[in-house]
Design an enzyme around this catalytic site. Structure first.
Site, PDB file in Angstrom:
ATOM      1  N   LYS B 129      52.156  12.731  65.079  1.00 11.80           N
ATOM      2  CA  LYS B 129      51.195  13.220  66.074  1.00 11.80           C
ATOM      3  C   LYS B 129      50.078  12.198  66.257  1.00 11.80           C
ATOM      4  O   LYS B 129      49.636  11.935  67.372  1.00 11.80           O
ATOM      5  CB  LYS B 129      50.622  14.567  65.632  1.00 11.80           C
ATOM      6  N   GLN B 173      48.363  22.256  60.538  1.00 12.80           N
ATOM      7  CA  GLN B 173      49.772  21.976  60.259  1.00 12.80           C
ATOM      8  C   GLN B 173      50.367  23.093  59.399  1.00 12.80           C
ATOM      9  O   GLN B 173      49.832  23.413  58.342  1.00 12.80           O
ATOM     10  CB  GLN B 173      49.882  20.619  59.535  1.00 12.80           C
ATOM     11  N   ASP B 196      47.723  24.689  70.881  1.00 13.21           N
ATOM     12  CA  ASP B 196      49.067  25.218  70.651  1.00 13.21           C
ATOM     13  C   ASP B 196      49.353  26.440  71.538  1.00 13.21           C
ATOM     14  O   ASP B 196      50.504  26.816  71.720  1.00 13.21           O
ATOM     15  CB  ASP B 196      49.243  25.608  69.176  1.00 13.21           C
TER      16      ASP B 196
END
Lengths: 369, 369
Positions: B129, B173, B196
């Protein structure tokens, strides 16, 4: 049939929308299931006897014979899902539960309704809600503001009700005067007291596995409650929801999916809606189009929940109109295994679910099981 | 093919879930489309050329001939929807836009990633990422906490990032160590920085007409983006979503419905999933079962987006496994008009959409058009 007036405007589907009037004239059309075949005019069942509910599971497999045993006698094969009677039973259950809570902890649920302006229909709906509250022992609080009230005044009352521990549910009667921002006002209602269940957070939780909405909107909740009370199996069944409104179609589809139905949503852009609907074991029609769903759309043995309440011109009626659903009852009742009538189906359930949500809110606020 | 490691765990579908490891052994099985017919073993296309995107509208009517003109040559009739190439194009677009924003207002988007514990796979995904952020000009902020960190410590970092104007997106995460309450931690992320898109408020807004979510979850957004970029018409089409997870199936279905598809959701309780899927013009498979969707499930000419990335044992592979989708590519590519490969389909799109959401967030925060 005084109570029928309380769901004349169910076309708008929501308890808050009770006041969004139905209109004769332009909007109302004289409609028969078979256009051009007046001999097939709809026979509207205005009175349903309130006998015992079905006790046998409705089998919605098209291949199986219909095993519903209804207490009612009817010349149509489909059994009547009697919303009027079911709502009465639910109101009695709510009254008993409120009485138990009052005895145990001295608390009575409270519902606040804010009415702005002097629309006669709005006043009627507010009066009906107040009456329904009284009948089960819910305290109702009513605020009447003049048509020229400011948005700030309404927001102040909402804020006060948000803070008031005696109030467990808040409804703002719609429509509001045009100078007010409806969205602002509805968003001001605390999510803990949003008994209409319209808040996007509630819709989001409804859509998500492992999450629970605080409230489910009254009309879709009423639809599923009817299926439950009539022992209609939902799990694994094909369900088609016709209409994708925020207040009925979408939450109804989400509720059906939560119960493990395989759900398809039919809407204005759907090609061949009849073909898709014909696959359904369970149909929830909430589209606001009189008699749109014809007999040929229905799989034999399907169960039909008709949310639409549409006024159509009727010169033979003393009022000059009659109410019909989104489903052509006359045709559908020959094919389906069970069907809600209009009126007397989903309509009375909406206000019963509003009372139920208010009770739920009060129980939650006081951690009363 | 270094980048493929970044979507090995796409089985969990979410950028946050990149670290939820795939496992060989128990979970992985040696699977062919035709069990017992080894001659029909899957031909996995591990490399896709990155030529021009299709320019002609994909016609998803079964009755019409397929009019897709793909730049790739393939021996299968279905055209490849090249997620790897599309993601690269999108990353270039994002880089250009970030450069424009930086020049205009001196602001660069920032993405914060919180990693707890020392899982190697999690560390790899966070590194990927970070690398993706760097490649487009997004500042990345990384916090590494030890396995025995407390929930309060994580919440403190989230709170700091919530308040930090240089941070426009926050990812925690997953998975978190078992002593932490994942829900508490995810709920602490400010909805304005929830890139997200998992917050129920975002899901609710996605479900509601007239509302707009702040962010759409990366994987379903990537699926729809592929349909758009390949000019697949969605409006009025029958779409079937297989799987109803909170992070792919449900939001993908809601997105398709927002674009006026007629959507059915197939899930583990669905009877005859093949029959329903066969009606679809567009299939999004996100169920996590290797090769579940067979050729016989697919309507000729359908467009297939395969979200599944499932490791299956493969003794011929140097790694001992290979990756397959939820759709049996070998069979499906003979029936469909267009299909995403696995890997190289939806996988690379997820991280591209994460970058896109971070850019969107920064633009919104600074009112940059």
């Amino acid at each position: 049939m005084a109570s029928s007036s309380s769901y004349l405007s169910m076309k708008m589907y929501s308890s808050s929308y009770f006041s969004c009037g139905f209109q004769l004239g332009g909007a109302a059309t004289s409609l028969r299931c078979h256009v051009g075949h007046p001999q097939n005019s709809i026979f509207l069942r205005n009175e349903f006897s309130t006998k015992a509910l079905f006790t046998t599971k409705v089998n919605v497999n098209s291949s199986s014979s219909v095993v519903v045993r209804a207490a009612m006698s009817t010349d149509a094969p489909a059994k009547i899902i009697d919303g009027k009677y079911t709502a009465k039973v639910i109101r009695e259950e709510i009254a008993a539960e409120i009485s138990r809570m009052k005895d145990a902890i001295g608390i009575v649920p409270g519902l606040a309704v804010i009415l702005v302006g002097d629309r006669k229909d709005s006043a009627t709906y507010v009066r009906n809600k107040k009456k329904a509250c009284e009948s089960v022992g819910i305290n109702s609080y009513e605020v009447n503001l003049p048509e020229n009230a400011t948005e700030e005044e309404v927001l102040k009352f909402i804020s006060d009700f948000n803070d008031d521990p005696a109030v467990h549910g808040i409804l703002v009667q719609l429509p509001l005067p045009s100078h007010m921002n409806e969205q602002n006002i509805l968003n001001a209602v605390s999510i803990d007291k949003d008994v209409d269940g319209f808040h996007p957070l509630n819709i989001g939780r409804l859509a998500m596995r492992g999450r629970e909405p605080l409230f489910v909107s009254c009309t879709p909740k009423g639809c599923i409650e009817l299926l439950h009370r009539y022992n209609v199996e939902i799990k694994g069944k094909r369900a088609v929801v016709i209409g994708r409104s925020n207040i009925v179609g979408t939450p109804a589809a989400l509720l059906l999916q939560r119960e493990d139905a395989t759900v398809s949503i039919v809407h204005s852009r759907t090609k061949n809606p009849d073909e898709i609907t014909r696959q359904a074991d369970i149909i929830i029609a909430a589209v606001g189009k009189p008699n749109m769903v014809r007999g040929s759309w229905i799989k034999p043995g399907a169960v039909i929940i008709d949310v639409g309440i549409n006024p159509v011109e009727d010169v033979d009626s003393p009022r000059g109109y009659r109410l019909v659903g989104d489903v052509c009852f006359d045709e559908a009742s020959k094919v389906a295994s069970a069907i809600t009538p209009v009126p007397g189906g989903v309509g009375p359930m909406t206000i019963a679910m509003l009372l139920s949500n208010t009770l739920t809110s009060a129980k939650r606020a006081h951690n009363f099981k």
